[in-house]
Write a protein that holds these residues in place. Structure first.
Motif, short mmCIF file in Angstrom:
data_model
loop_
_atom_site.label_atom_id
_atom_site.label_comp_id
_atom_site.label_asym_id
_atom_site.label_seq_id
_atom_site.Cartn_x
_atom_site.Cartn_y
_atom_site.Cartn_z
N THR A 4 3.43 -7.19 -4.75
CA THR A 4 2.66 -6.05 -4.34
C THR A 4 3.25 -5.09 -4.13
O THR A 4 4.38 -4.90 -3.83
CB THR A 4 2.16 -6.86 -2.73
OG1 THR A 4 1.27 -5.72 -2.23
CG2 THR A 4 3.38 -6.86 -1.86
N GLN A 5 2.56 -3.97 -4.59
CA GLN A 5 3.21 -2.44 -4.76
C GLN A 5 3.23 -1.92 -3.31
O GLN A 5 2.41 -1.84 -2.32
CB GLN A 5 2.35 -1.70 -5.44
CG GLN A 5 3.02 0.03 -5.65
CD GLN A 5 4.09 -0.36 -6.58
OE1 GLN A 5 4.40 -0.68 -7.50
NE2 GLN A 5 5.20 0.59 -5.86
N GLY B 176 0.80 -1.34 -0.13
CA GLY B 176 -0.03 -0.07 -0.23
C GLY B 176 1.08 1.19 -0.05
O GLY B 176 2.03 1.36 -0.19
N LEU B 177 0.05 2.28 0.50
CA LEU B 177 0.96 3.62 0.36
C LEU B 177 0.95 4.07 1.83
O LEU B 177 0.02 3.81 2.79
CB LEU B 177 -0.11 4.68 -0.47
CG LEU B 177 0.45 6.14 -0.31
CD1 LEU B 177 1.62 6.52 -0.94
CD2 LEU B 177 -0.78 6.99 -0.93
N TYR C 245 11.94 -10.31 -2.29
CA TYR C 245 12.51 -9.32 -2.92
C TYR C 245 11.69 -8.16 -3.42
O TYR C 245 10.79 -8.22 -3.35
CB TYR C 245 12.96 -10.31 -4.39
CG TYR C 245 13.93 -11.32 -3.94
CD1 TYR C 245 13.59 -12.55 -3.39
CD2 TYR C 245 15.27 -11.38 -4.68
CE1 TYR C 245 14.36 -13.48 -3.13
CE2 TYR C 245 16.06 -12.30 -4.59
CZ TYR C 245 15.56 -13.45 -3.70
OH TYR C 245 16.75 -14.53 -3.48
N ARG C 246 12.47 -7.12 -4.01
CA ARG C 246 11.85 -5.94 -4.50
C ARG C 246 12.52 -5.64 -6.00
O ARG C 246 13.64 -5.88 -6.15
CB ARG C 246 11.68 -4.98 -3.49
CG ARG C 246 13.18 -4.39 -3.18
CD ARG C 246 12.88 -3.41 -2.00
NE ARG C 246 14.27 -2.67 -1.80
CZ ARG C 246 14.40 -1.96 -0.61
NH1 ARG C 246 13.59 -1.61 0.15
NH2 ARG C 246 15.71 -1.52 -0.49
N GLN C 247 11.43 -4.80 -6.64
CA GLN C 247 11.91 -4.29 -7.85
C GLN C 247 11.40 -2.72 -7.95
O GLN C 247 10.32 -2.70 -8.12
CB GLN C 247 11.62 -5.16 -8.99
CG GLN C 247 12.26 -4.48 -10.19
CD GLN C 247 12.20 -5.80 -11.69
OE1 GLN C 247 11.61 -6.58 -11.31
NE2 GLN C 247 12.80 -5.74 -12.38
N ALA C 248 12.35 -1.98 -7.99
CA ALA C 248 11.73 -0.34 -8.33
C ALA C 248 11.94 -0.23 -9.70
O ALA C 248 12.81 -0.95 -10.55
CB ALA C 248 12.79 0.38 -7.63
N ALA D 22 8.70 0.13 -4.13
CA ALA D 22 8.87 -0.73 -5.04
C ALA D 22 7.90 -1.89 -5.07
O ALA D 22 7.00 -1.83 -4.55
CB ALA D 22 10.30 -1.39 -4.81
N VAL D 23 7.95 -2.55 -6.11
CA VAL D 23 6.96 -3.96 -5.99
C VAL D 23 7.77 -5.17 -5.09
O VAL D 23 8.71 -5.31 -5.73
CB VAL D 23 6.62 -4.46 -7.36
CG1 VAL D 23 5.91 -5.64 -7.61
CG2 VAL D 23 6.01 -3.32 -8.30
N TYR D 24 6.85 -5.60 -4.31
CA TYR D 24 7.94 -6.54 -3.67
C TYR D 24 7.09 -8.02 -3.82
O TYR D 24 6.07 -8.15 -3.67
CB TYR D 24 7.51 -6.15 -2.04
CG TYR D 24 8.07 -5.07 -1.51
CD1 TYR D 24 8.11 -3.96 -1.98
CD2 TYR D 24 9.15 -5.34 -0.55
CE1 TYR D 24 8.98 -2.77 -1.56
CE2 TYR D 24 9.88 -4.27 0.04
CZ TYR D 24 9.82 -3.15 -0.48
OH TYR D 24 10.47 -2.03 0.09
N TYR D 25 7.99 -8.91 -4.27
CA TYR D 25 7.91 -9.92 -4.49
C TYR D 25 8.11 -11.13 -3.51
O TYR D 25 9.24 -11.20 -2.80
CB TYR D 25 8.18 -10.53 -5.70
CG TYR D 25 8.22 -9.70 -7.06
CD1 TYR D 25 8.75 -8.49 -7.34
CD2 TYR D 25 7.12 -10.05 -7.68
CE1 TYR D 25 8.47 -7.80 -8.20
CE2 TYR D 25 6.80 -9.22 -8.89
CZ TYR D 25 7.52 -8.13 -9.22
OH TYR D 25 7.30 -7.55 -10.36
#
Length: 122
Positions: free
Chosen positions: A116-117, A10-11, A37-40, A91-94
Motif C-alpha cells: 500500500t502506498q 494514502g497521502l 516493510y517498506r520500499q522507496a 514508500a510502498v508499505y508491505y
C-alpha cells in the motif's frame, strides 16, 4: 494458501498520521512474526517494524518513537500507527507474515501482501 490484505495507505502532509492495517486469511494455525516493510523508489525493501506472537517488537531506528505496531492474534491482524510522518517515510508499505503454519507440525512459510502506498508531502 494464505492471503495478506493491507489497507490504510494514502497521502498525508508532513507531521500527520496514518494507520495501516493488515489481515491474514486462509489456512492458518499460527503465525510467528507479523510486520511491515517498506520500499522507496530506487531503494531496497527494509524492515519498518515487526511483532512476535507474544508481543515482542522490533523497530527500525528511523521510526522509533513515531510508529507503533500492534497485533491481534485471534484475528490474525497487524496494525501500524504512524505519527509525525516525514517525507522520507514515503514508500510502498508491505505487510509480512513470517513463520506461518497451517497445522501444528507443518512447515513454516513466509507471505507478503500486495503493498500500500504511503506518500508524505512536505
Amino acid at each position: 494458501q494464505v492471503q495478506l490484505v493491507e489497507s490504510g495507505g494514502g497521502l498525508v502532509q508532513a507531521g500527520g498520521s496514518l494507520r495501516l492495517s493488515c489481515v491474514a486469511s486462509g489456512s492458518i494455525f499460527s503465525i510467528n512474526f507479523m510486520g511491515w516493510y517498506r520500499q522507496a523508489p530506487g531503494k531496497q525493501r527494509e524492515l519498518v517494524a515487526r511483532i512476535s506472537s507474544v508481543g515482542i517488537t522490533n523497530y527500525a531506528d528511523s521510526v522509533k518513537g513515531r510508529f507503533t505496531i500492534s497485533r491481534d492474534n485471534a484475528k490474525n491482524t497487524v496494525n501500524l500507527q504512524m505519527n509525525s510522518l516525514k517525507p522520507e517515510d514515503t514508500a510502498v508499505y508491505y505487510c509480512n507474515a513470517d513463520g506461518v503454519r497451517g497445522g501444528p507440525r507443518l512447515p513454516e512459510y513466509r507471505y507478503w501482501g500486495q503493498g500500500t502506498q504511503v506518500t508524505v508531502s512536505s
